[in-house]
Design a protein around this motif. Structure first.
Motif, PDB file in Angstrom:
ATOM      1  N   ILE B 191       0.801  -1.304   0.128  1.00 28.83           N
ATOM      2  CA  ILE B 191       0.071   0.051  -0.077  1.00 28.83           C
ATOM      3  C   ILE B 191       1.017   1.317  -0.034  1.00 28.83           C
ATOM      4  O   ILE B 191       0.779   2.236  -0.852  1.00 28.83           O
ATOM      5  N   PRO B 192       1.782   1.283   1.132  1.00 30.68           N
ATOM      6  CA  PRO B 192       2.563   2.451   0.899  1.00 30.68           C
ATOM      7  C   PRO B 192       3.426   2.723  -0.394  1.00 30.68           C
ATOM      8  O   PRO B 192       3.530   3.665  -1.112  1.00 30.68           O
ATOM      9  N   PHE B 193       3.711   1.621  -0.994  1.00 29.88           N
ATOM     10  CA  PHE B 193       4.638   1.612  -2.293  1.00 29.88           C
ATOM     11  C   PHE B 193       3.791   1.915  -3.272  1.00 29.88           C
ATOM     12  O   PHE B 193       4.193   2.941  -4.178  1.00 29.88           O
ATOM     13  N   ILE B 194       2.608   1.902  -3.309  1.00 28.61           N
ATOM     14  CA  ILE B 194       1.670   2.201  -4.409  1.00 28.61           C
ATOM     15  C   ILE B 194       1.465   3.652  -4.258  1.00 28.61           C
ATOM     16  O   ILE B 194       1.384   4.198  -5.240  1.00 28.61           O
ATOM     17  N   HIS B 195       0.961   4.069  -3.078  1.00 30.59           N
ATOM     18  CA  HIS B 195       1.165   5.576  -2.975  1.00 30.59           C
ATOM     19  C   HIS B 195       2.112   6.428  -3.186  1.00 30.59           C
ATOM     20  O   HIS B 195       1.924   7.479  -3.643  1.00 30.59           O
ATOM     21  N   LEU B 196       3.491   5.713  -2.985  1.00 28.80           N
ATOM     22  CA  LEU B 196       4.617   6.523  -3.277  1.00 28.80           C
ATOM     23  C   LEU B 196       5.133   6.376  -4.544  1.00 28.80           C
ATOM     24  O   LEU B 196       6.122   6.859  -5.297  1.00 28.80           O
ATOM     25  N   SER B 197       4.618   5.297  -5.232  1.00 30.63           N
ATOM     26  CA  SER B 197       5.117   5.147  -6.582  1.00 30.63           C
ATOM     27  C   SER B 197       5.087   6.100  -7.637  1.00 30.63           C
ATOM     28  O   SER B 197       6.045   6.194  -8.367  1.00 30.63           O
ATOM     29  N   VAL B 198       4.153   6.998  -7.618  1.00 28.47           N
ATOM     30  CA  VAL B 198       4.046   8.406  -8.475  1.00 28.47           C
ATOM     31  C   VAL B 198       5.206   9.301  -8.208  1.00 28.47           C
ATOM     32  O   VAL B 198       5.544  10.103  -9.036  1.00 28.47           O
ATOM     33  N   TYR B 199       5.812   9.201  -6.958  1.00 21.47           N
ATOM     34  CA  TYR B 199       6.920  10.111  -6.761  1.00 21.47           C
ATOM     35  C   TYR B 199       8.196   9.436  -6.833  1.00 21.47           C
ATOM     36  O   TYR B 199       9.361   9.904  -7.382  1.00 21.47           O
ATOM     37  N   PRO B 208      -0.964  12.689  -6.576  1.00 23.10           N
ATOM     38  CA  PRO B 208      -1.997  12.779  -5.786  1.00 23.10           C
ATOM     39  C   PRO B 208      -2.415  14.320  -5.797  1.00 23.10           C
ATOM     40  O   PRO B 208      -1.536  15.085  -5.800  1.00 23.10           O
ATOM     41  N   ILE B 209      -3.882  14.409  -5.826  1.00 19.23           N
ATOM     42  CA  ILE B 209      -4.203  15.891  -5.781  1.00 19.23           C
ATOM     43  C   ILE B 209      -5.169  16.228  -4.460  1.00 19.23           C
ATOM     44  O   ILE B 209      -5.467  17.495  -4.454  1.00 19.23           O
ATOM     45  N   VAL B 210      -5.340  15.252  -4.024  1.00 19.74           N
ATOM     46  CA  VAL B 210      -6.012  15.277  -2.621  1.00 19.74           C
ATOM     47  C   VAL B 210      -5.186  14.716  -1.529  1.00 19.74           C
ATOM     48  O   VAL B 210      -4.975  15.458  -0.426  1.00 19.74           O
ATOM     49  N   LEU B 211      -4.649  13.419  -1.491  1.00 19.14           N
ATOM     50  CA  LEU B 211      -4.047  12.980  -0.299  1.00 19.14           C
ATOM     51  C   LEU B 211      -2.299  13.360  -0.445  1.00 19.14           C
ATOM     52  O   LEU B 211      -1.730  12.579  -1.004  1.00 19.14           O
ATOM     53  N   LYS B 212      -1.982  14.659  -0.111  1.00 17.05           N
ATOM     54  CA  LYS B 212      -0.640  15.235  -0.173  1.00 17.05           C
ATOM     55  C   LYS B 212      -0.446  16.156   0.898  1.00 17.05           C
ATOM     56  O   LYS B 212      -1.567  16.591   1.371  1.00 17.05           O
TER      57      LYS B 212
END
Lengths: 54, 264
Positions: B191-199, B208-212
């Motif tokens: 889960i954290p990997f997926i969240h951070l993958s775009v960075y 992310p445009i909301v969860l940031k």
């Protein structure tokens, strides 16, 4: 001028509704099967049949 | 999502092998309660969620502005993003936490919560994976890109599918719960990997445009609609999880009864 791509949005919403519906029906269906199993098992002693025969 | 009234007692098999929830009037009452719950698995919360979803769709279609550069396809955003947030940060996070707690406390209810959260989360992730390409095609010009966010989300979907298949394959309850808890925790690490993958990687998928950390980059009308959609998806998640948990509780009682019958 706006791009004409509303069809993709309709398809996405239809897909989401389909997934929710299919999942809800699968829960309902499994509940129905479980209820039938409980009924068969509890009717067993009265009718002289065993649930393990199913 | 508490225990089902009248069914949290040890079932037993009678002399002829019939599965019972207990003898006498108490057993009949418990069986009756279980059958009532199975005949109406969803309850009022599901209807509230359905009405909220319809209201949400009306707001999205008629009371939310169309984004100028992407056109109407941008409205996929209001189901794609809430489905992703609900699946990753609610369903699979709950699955992982319940699995950690199961390995610690060995409470079967925690295993049940993990299983139900995984299954409902899989449905939400399916929506993410279907609506994503439908949004990508008109905006990116391609249905799928093998970038880190998309690939890792698909990978998580496959792991959760494997988790549910594993649960069907292992017969012993304690062993099944232990194996699946380990797999669920490993899936949760994604889960954290997926969240951070775009960075971390160069991806086509937007950041992310909301969860940031900074304020959401959305006009207020769109942000309000997104928040309403998110609340609706949380409601849908809770309603489905509640129904699935009820089913799992009764199924476990039946399985216990069948196992004790085989052991006799």
């Amino acid at each position: 001028m706006l791009p004409d791509n509303a069809g993709y949005a309709y398809a996405a919403y239809a897909a989401a509704i389909t997934v929710f519906t299919v999942y809800a029906v699968s829960v309902w269906w499994r509940g129905r099967a479980l209820a039938a199993r409980i009924r068969r098992a509890s009717d067993g002693p009265r009718t002289g049949t065993s649930s393990r025969a199913d | 999502m508490g225990a089902i009234a009248g069914t949290e007692r040890s079932p037993r098999l009678d002399a002829s092998g019939g599965l019972l929830f207990g003898g006498g009037p108490e057993g009949d009452a418990a069986r009756g309660a279980a059958l009532r719950q199975l005949s109406r698995p969803f309850g009022w919360l599901a209807w509230v969620a359905v009405v909220a979803f319809i209201g949400d769709c009306v707001r999205i279609a008629y009371f939310t502005p169309i984004e100028a550069s992407q056109g109407p396809a941008q409205k996929i955003f209001y189901i794609h993003v809430p489905a992703a947030i609900t699946a990753l940060y609610l369903a699979f996070a709950l699955m992982a936490v319940a699995s950690v707690l199961y390995l610690w406390l060995r409470d079967p209810k925690l295993d049940r919560v993990a299983e139900c959260a995984a299954e409902v989360g899989l449905a939400f992730t399916t929506i993410v994976l279907v609506t994503g390409p439908l949004w990508a095609k008109p905006v990116w010009g391609t249905w799928w890109s093998g970038d880190a966010r998309l690939t890792s989300t698909l990978f998580l979907w496959l792991i959760i599918l494997a988790y549910l298949i594993l649960r069907q394959a292992v017969e012993d309850r304690a062993q099944r719960a232990r194996y699946s808890a380990v797999l669920a925790i490993l899936a949760g690490l994604l889960i954290p990997f997926i969240h951070l993958s775009v960075y971390l990687f160069r991806t086509l998928h937007p950041q992310p445009i909301v969860l940031k950390p900074s304020a959401p980059s959305l006009p207020s009308e769109m942000l309000t609609t997104l928040m309403i959609s998110f609340a609706t998806f949380v409601l849908l998640f809770v309603a489905l999880l509640r129904a699935r948990y009820r089913l799992a509780t009764i199924a476990d009682l039946v399985e216990d009864g069948a196992s004790s019958g085989r052991a006799d």
